[in-house]
Motif scaffolding. Structure first.
Motif, PDB file in Angstrom:
ATOM      1  N   ALA A 147      36.552  44.805  36.221  1.00 28.06           N
ATOM      2  CA  ALA A 147      37.629  43.935  36.696  1.00 28.06           C
ATOM      3  C   ALA A 147      37.865  44.135  38.189  1.00 28.06           C
ATOM      4  O   ALA A 147      38.033  43.161  38.947  1.00 28.06           O
ATOM      5  CB  ALA A 147      38.908  44.215  35.910  1.00 28.06           C
ATOM      6  N   ARG A 148      37.848  45.367  38.630  1.00 24.91           N
ATOM      7  CA  ARG A 148      38.071  45.641  40.061  1.00 24.91           C
ATOM      8  C   ARG A 148      36.880  45.155  40.897  1.00 24.91           C
ATOM      9  O   ARG A 148      37.057  44.686  42.023  1.00 24.91           O
ATOM     10  CB  ARG A 148      38.320  47.130  40.255  1.00 24.91           C
ATOM     11  CG  ARG A 148      39.629  47.610  39.606  1.00 24.91           C
ATOM     12  CD  ARG A 148      39.970  49.042  39.962  1.00 24.91           C
ATOM     13  NE  ARG A 148      41.284  49.392  39.466  1.00 24.91           N
ATOM     14  CZ  ARG A 148      41.532  49.899  38.266  1.00 24.91           C
ATOM     15  NH1 ARG A 148      40.517  50.116  37.426  1.00 24.91           N
ATOM     16  NH2 ARG A 148      42.753  50.184  37.869  1.00 24.91           N
ATOM     17  N   GLU A 149      35.687  45.279  40.341  1.00 23.74           N
ATOM     18  CA  GLU A 149      34.515  44.761  41.054  1.00 23.74           C
ATOM     19  C   GLU A 149      34.605  43.246  41.216  1.00 23.74           C
ATOM     20  O   GLU A 149      34.250  42.702  42.264  1.00 23.74           O
ATOM     21  CB  GLU A 149      33.250  45.137  40.293  1.00 23.74           C
ATOM     22  CG  GLU A 149      32.898  46.618  40.370  1.00 23.74           C
ATOM     23  CD  GLU A 149      31.698  46.963  39.505  1.00 23.74           C
ATOM     24  OE1 GLU A 149      31.105  46.019  38.917  1.00 23.74           O
ATOM     25  OE2 GLU A 149      31.361  48.155  39.405  1.00 23.74           O
ATOM     26  N   PHE A 150      35.091  42.556  40.175  1.00 28.41           N
ATOM     27  CA  PHE A 150      35.239  41.108  40.263  1.00 28.41           C
ATOM     28  C   PHE A 150      36.238  40.756  41.356  1.00 28.41           C
ATOM     29  O   PHE A 150      36.008  39.832  42.150  1.00 28.41           O
ATOM     30  CB  PHE A 150      35.706  40.539  38.928  1.00 28.41           C
ATOM     31  CG  PHE A 150      35.992  39.057  38.979  1.00 28.41           C
ATOM     32  CD1 PHE A 150      34.974  38.136  38.801  1.00 28.41           C
ATOM     33  CD2 PHE A 150      37.274  38.590  39.232  1.00 28.41           C
ATOM     34  CE1 PHE A 150      35.233  36.765  38.876  1.00 28.41           C
ATOM     35  CE2 PHE A 150      37.546  37.231  39.303  1.00 28.41           C
ATOM     36  CZ  PHE A 150      36.519  36.317  39.120  1.00 28.41           C
ATOM     37  N   ILE A 162      42.574  38.939  45.580  1.00 31.24           N
ATOM     38  CA  ILE A 162      43.318  39.003  44.323  1.00 31.24           C
ATOM     39  C   ILE A 162      43.401  40.463  43.896  1.00 31.24           C
ATOM     40  O   ILE A 162      42.454  41.236  44.060  1.00 31.24           O
ATOM     41  CB  ILE A 162      42.677  38.153  43.216  1.00 31.24           C
ATOM     42  CG1 ILE A 162      41.252  38.626  42.913  1.00 31.24           C
ATOM     43  CG2 ILE A 162      42.688  36.681  43.589  1.00 31.24           C
ATOM     44  CD1 ILE A 162      40.639  37.922  41.710  1.00 31.24           C
ATOM     45  N   ILE A 163      44.559  40.821  43.393  1.00 31.04           N
ATOM     46  CA  ILE A 163      44.820  42.188  42.952  1.00 31.04           C
ATOM     47  C   ILE A 163      45.312  42.136  41.514  1.00 31.04           C
ATOM     48  O   ILE A 163      46.295  41.447  41.216  1.00 31.04           O
ATOM     49  CB  ILE A 163      45.878  42.874  43.840  1.00 31.04           C
ATOM     50  CG1 ILE A 163      45.397  42.905  45.295  1.00 31.04           C
ATOM     51  CG2 ILE A 163      46.169  44.284  43.335  1.00 31.04           C
ATOM     52  CD1 ILE A 163      46.471  43.384  46.265  1.00 31.04           C
ATOM     53  N   ILE A 169      45.143  44.506  34.130  1.00 33.69           N
ATOM     54  CA  ILE A 169      43.970  45.294  33.764  1.00 33.69           C
ATOM     55  C   ILE A 169      43.947  45.556  32.266  1.00 33.69           C
ATOM     56  O   ILE A 169      42.918  45.401  31.597  1.00 33.69           O
ATOM     57  CB  ILE A 169      43.936  46.624  34.537  1.00 33.69           C
ATOM     58  CG1 ILE A 169      43.687  46.392  36.035  1.00 33.69           C
ATOM     59  CG2 ILE A 169      42.871  47.559  33.957  1.00 33.69           C
ATOM     60  CD1 ILE A 169      42.293  45.926  36.366  1.00 33.69           C
ATOM     61  N   ARG A 170      45.089  45.952  31.715  1.00 31.08           N
ATOM     62  CA  ARG A 170      45.150  46.228  30.279  1.00 31.08           C
ATOM     63  C   ARG A 170      44.797  44.989  29.464  1.00 31.08           C
ATOM     64  O   ARG A 170      44.045  45.062  28.490  1.00 31.08           O
ATOM     65  CB  ARG A 170      46.538  46.737  29.895  1.00 31.08           C
ATOM     66  CG  ARG A 170      46.815  48.177  30.312  1.00 31.08           C
ATOM     67  CD  ARG A 170      48.046  48.720  29.624  1.00 31.08           C
ATOM     68  NE  ARG A 170      49.248  47.958  29.969  1.00 31.08           N
ATOM     69  CZ  ARG A 170      50.036  48.234  31.007  1.00 31.08           C
ATOM     70  NH1 ARG A 170      49.736  49.255  31.799  1.00 31.08           N
ATOM     71  NH2 ARG A 170      51.107  47.513  31.253  1.00 31.08           N
ATOM     72  N   MET A 183      33.020  41.887  31.361  1.00 28.18           N
ATOM     73  CA  MET A 183      34.160  41.615  32.228  1.00 28.18           C
ATOM     74  C   MET A 183      33.837  40.533  33.241  1.00 28.18           C
ATOM     75  O   MET A 183      34.687  39.686  33.558  1.00 28.18           O
ATOM     76  CB  MET A 183      34.594  42.900  32.937  1.00 28.18           C
ATOM     77  CG  MET A 183      35.855  42.735  33.776  1.00 28.18           C
ATOM     78  SD  MET A 183      37.298  42.112  32.839  1.00 28.18           S
ATOM     79  CE  MET A 183      37.683  43.549  31.835  1.00 28.18           C
ATOM     80  N   SER A 184      32.632  40.522  33.748  1.00 25.99           N
ATOM     81  CA  SER A 184      32.271  39.490  34.733  1.00 25.99           C
ATOM     82  C   SER A 184      32.320  38.100  34.110  1.00 25.99           C
ATOM     83  O   SER A 184      32.810  37.144  34.730  1.00 25.99           O
ATOM     84  CB  SER A 184      30.884  39.768  35.310  1.00 25.99           C
ATOM     85  OG  SER A 184      29.903  39.780  34.280  1.00 25.99           O
ATOM     86  N   ASP A 185      31.833  37.974  32.880  1.00 26.60           N
ATOM     87  CA  ASP A 185      31.870  36.670  32.206  1.00 26.60           C
ATOM     88  C   ASP A 185      33.297  36.248  31.893  1.00 26.60           C
ATOM     89  O   ASP A 185      33.657  35.078  32.051  1.00 26.60           O
ATOM     90  CB  ASP A 185      31.054  36.716  30.920  1.00 26.60           C
ATOM     91  CG  ASP A 185      29.559  36.758  31.169  1.00 26.60           C
ATOM     92  OD1 ASP A 185      29.146  36.462  32.306  1.00 26.60           O
ATOM     93  OD2 ASP A 185      28.810  37.092  30.238  1.00 26.60           O
TER      94      ASP A 185
END
Length: 260
Positions: A147-150, A162-163, A169-170, A183-185
């Motif tokens: 998620a953070r990489e996205f 975006i943060i 995150i949860r 997560m990327s998809d």
């Protein structure tokens, strides 16, 4: 007593017993088979090229898992197989196939290596549950990192930061696990229109940083459309329904996915 006698059997003995001479003549080698003990079975499993363990190594490797066996575990398997009249395949199946292959093929274990220990042989179900818990935790960590990489890639590609807050995150992790998506998809699906919406907000207000919470994960279109409305009408929360409706109708041809 039979094995001791068989060691002295000759070709003539077989013929006198009733076998055809032509048949016996085609058996140049005769051996006496004796029961295998636990040590024999251990040596076969550990050192034989045709060992059943080689089959499991290939089967687990197909799932991206390198499996290895401790000697103590092999001794336990060999002893159990000797006790059960050398049915080592059945003993190994109970420990590995029934407990692990089904779980691995369903994607419920996140493992790259599996060490078969004596504890696993003695308590396969308990070890399985422990591995599943550890795998679930590892999966969550990997999804969080995804998620953070996205978010980082989105910011780099579009100049719009975006943060994801903790609640976002949860929820992302929960949805990815529940829907069995990477997560990327998942992020690409949820935020496919965010570049355009945020660019419009930037044009209206100059804002380039956006904090997304759980609401953005549960209803991404509504979350973004609300932000777009507020960028046009800072007091949008207090505006009349007619004014909001007029905004939606006026921009429908530009922003129908978000303001429908």
């Amino acid at each position: 007593m039979d094995n001791e006698l068989f060691q002295h059997v000759t070709t003539q003995d077989f013929i006198e017993y009733g076998f055809e001479p032509e048949f016996i003549g085609r058996l140049p080698v005769r051996v006496v088979c004796e029961d295998l003990d636990a040590k024999d079975l251990f040596d076969i499993m550990k050192y034989s090229e045709g060992s059943l363990l080689r089959q499991y190594e290939r089967a687990f490797r197909a799932y991206g898992i390198e499996i290895s066996f401790e000697d103590e575990a092999l001794h336990l398997l060999a002893q159990a197989a000797a006790t059960e009249k050398n049915r080592r395949a059945r003993v190994t199946d109970r420990v590995l196939r029934s407990c692990f292959e089904i779980q691995i093929s369903s994607g419920r274990l996140w493992l790259s290596q599996l060490r078969v220990s004596a504890t696993l042989v003695r308590e396969p179900q308990r070890v399985l549950e422990q591995l599943m818990a550890e795998g679930h935790k590892l999966e969550a960590q990997m999804l969080e990192a995804g998620a953070r990489e996205f978010a980082e890639k989105f910011s780099k590609d579009h100049g719009l930061e975006i943060i994801f807050d903790d609640s976002a995150i949860r929820r992302l992790v929960e949805r990815a696990q529940a829907e069995r998506m990477t997560m990327s998809d998942l992020c690409a699906h949820l935020f496919r229109d965010y570049q355009f919406g945020m660019s419009l907000i930037k044009k209206n207000t100059g804002q380039t940083q956006f904090v997304l919470n759980a609401a953005a994960i549960d209803a991404p279109d509504k979350f973004l459309s609300d932000l777009v409305v507020q960028s046009h009408y800072p007091a949008a929360s207090g505006q009349t329904p007619d004014r909001h409706e007029a905004f939606v109708d006026h921009n429908a041809h530009h922003w129908s996915p978000l303001l429908r």
